[in-house]
Write a protein that holds these residues in place. Structure first.
Motif, short mmCIF file in Angstrom:
data_model
loop_
_atom_site.label_atom_id
_atom_site.label_comp_id
_atom_site.label_asym_id
_atom_site.label_seq_id
_atom_site.Cartn_x
_atom_site.Cartn_y
_atom_site.Cartn_z
N UNK A 156 0.93 -1.19 -0.33
CA UNK A 156 -0.08 0.46 0.07
C UNK A 156 1.32 1.29 0.29
N UNK A 157 0.64 1.89 -0.66
CA UNK A 157 1.48 3.20 -0.21
C UNK A 157 0.68 4.33 -0.32
N UNK A 158 0.87 5.07 0.34
CA UNK A 158 0.47 6.29 1.12
C UNK A 158 1.19 7.65 0.31
N UNK A 159 0.34 9.24 -0.14
CA UNK A 159 0.57 9.72 -0.93
C UNK A 159 1.87 10.26 0.09
N UNK A 160 3.06 11.21 -0.19
CA UNK A 160 3.52 11.65 0.58
C UNK A 160 3.43 13.35 0.69
N UNK A 161 4.15 13.74 2.00
CA UNK A 161 3.69 15.30 2.06
C UNK A 161 4.72 15.71 2.32
N UNK A 218 -12.83 3.30 -12.06
CA UNK A 218 -13.47 1.95 -11.38
C UNK A 218 -15.07 1.81 -11.80
N UNK A 219 -15.77 2.35 -12.53
CA UNK A 219 -17.02 1.64 -13.31
C UNK A 219 -18.48 2.61 -12.91
N UNK A 220 -17.87 4.22 -12.27
CA UNK A 220 -19.08 4.84 -12.52
C UNK A 220 -19.81 4.64 -13.33
N UNK A 221 -20.11 4.45 -14.37
CA UNK A 221 -20.88 3.87 -15.55
C UNK A 221 -20.72 5.63 -16.90
N UNK A 249 -6.65 9.43 -3.92
CA UNK A 249 -7.89 9.80 -4.42
C UNK A 249 -8.88 8.67 -5.26
N UNK A 250 -7.66 7.11 -5.31
CA UNK A 250 -8.96 6.00 -5.55
C UNK A 250 -9.22 5.04 -4.34
N UNK A 251 -8.40 5.47 -3.65
CA UNK A 251 -8.95 4.75 -2.50
C UNK A 251 -10.35 5.69 -2.02
N UNK A 252 -10.52 6.81 -1.82
CA UNK A 252 -11.31 7.67 -1.54
C UNK A 252 -12.36 7.02 -2.37
N UNK A 253 -12.60 7.53 -3.87
CA UNK A 253 -13.31 7.14 -4.34
C UNK A 253 -13.75 5.59 -4.07
N UNK A 254 -12.95 4.40 -4.02
CA UNK A 254 -13.46 3.59 -3.59
C UNK A 254 -14.25 2.71 -2.58
N UNK A 258 -15.50 5.45 0.18
CA UNK A 258 -16.61 6.08 0.09
C UNK A 258 -17.72 5.89 0.06
N UNK A 259 -18.52 5.81 -1.27
CA UNK A 259 -19.59 4.83 -1.67
C UNK A 259 -19.97 3.64 -1.10
N UNK A 260 -18.88 2.79 -0.58
CA UNK A 260 -19.52 1.78 1.02
C UNK A 260 -20.11 2.10 2.14
N UNK A 261 -19.39 3.81 2.76
CA UNK A 261 -19.73 4.29 3.90
C UNK A 261 -21.00 5.10 4.38
N UNK A 262 -20.73 5.51 2.84
CA UNK A 262 -21.62 6.80 2.51
C UNK A 262 -22.86 5.84 1.31
N UNK A 263 -24.00 5.69 1.33
CA UNK A 263 -25.06 5.34 0.72
C UNK A 263 -26.50 6.03 0.90
#
Ligand SMILES: [Ca+2]
Length: 222
Positions: A1-6, A34-37, A210-215, A217-222
């Motif tokens: 897992x890589x994290x953004x460097x600050x 990631x297939x949001x369509x 960004x892709x982690x958040x977009x992956x 968040x849809x499972x956390x906030x529906x």
């Protein structure tokens, strides 16, 4: 897992300098792959697949209370909840998200048919793995159920899932039917998203922030 460097001094909420020109020129962040369509896809009403069981069509018509030809989240919740079984709006919305890949909170005949058959499967799974016929799924039962779906999650993850979904608060932690479905959908959905990034199946994936958040968040906030 890589994290953004600050070390450039930017915070996580701000795109790094390399992305800023991209964002500025298009006005919006690049679309995730990631297939949001297509946003237009949600406006095209689907139809029943050929040979759909008339019972499914009848269920759809009963569920479509306002006769719009689509089922919204409240209509689906009402259709799925029976005299002894309630479905939380969260589980319903998660189902809708996973079957449409959008957050439109509507499904058409095609998705309704898929949901209908998939719920028959979930019900059969729930009954099969509720070994002690308690009407709830405990940690060991969940372990078997997830294994049967091809997901070997650790005991720590199982414990976390059962503790989070247990409504009883008592010593015998276990999951009710609607939360069992939600739990399996989340494990399945997140595992599939992870696998998309873990192409060698090493158990290690690299996500941008960004892709982690977009992956996730849809499972956390529906
Ligand atoms: Ca049980």
């Amino acid at each position: 897992m890589s994290y953004p460097q600050n070390h450039h001094g930017y915070s996580y909420g701000v795109p790094p300098p390399s992305q800023q020109s991209y964002t500025a020129s298009y006005g919006v962040a690049p679309p995730p792959n990631n297939n949001y369509g297509s946003p237009l896809a949600a406006l095209v009403p689907s139809t029943f697949p050929p040979g759909t069981d008339p019972n499914v069509i009848a269920c759809f018509q009963v569920a479509d209370i306002d006769g719009s030809g689509r089922i919204d989240d409240k209509e689906l919740q009402r259709a799925l909840s029976s005299y002894n079984q309630s479905f939380s709006i969260r589980t319903v919305r998660l189902l809708m998200y996973l079957f449409t890949n959008t957050n439109t909170r509507h499904i058409g005949p095609k998705e309704f048919t898929q949901v209908f058959y998939s719920l028959q499967n979930w019900r059969a799974n729930f009954e099969k793995f509720d070994r002690d016929r308690s009407g709830r799924i405990d940690t060991w039962e969940l372990r078997e159920a997830l294994m049967s779906l091809g997901f070997a999650v650790s005991h720590m993850v199982l414990d976390l899932l059962v503790s989070k979904y247990d409504k009883s608060g008592g010593p015998n932690k276990a999951i009710d039917y609607d939360n069992f479905i939600e739990c399996c959908l989340i494990v399945k959905g997140l595992t599939e998203k992870f696998k998309e990034k873990d192409i060698t199946y090493s158990g290690i994936a690299t996500f941008t922030y960004e892709s982690f958040m977009l992956t996730v968040l849809p499972f956390l906030i529906v």
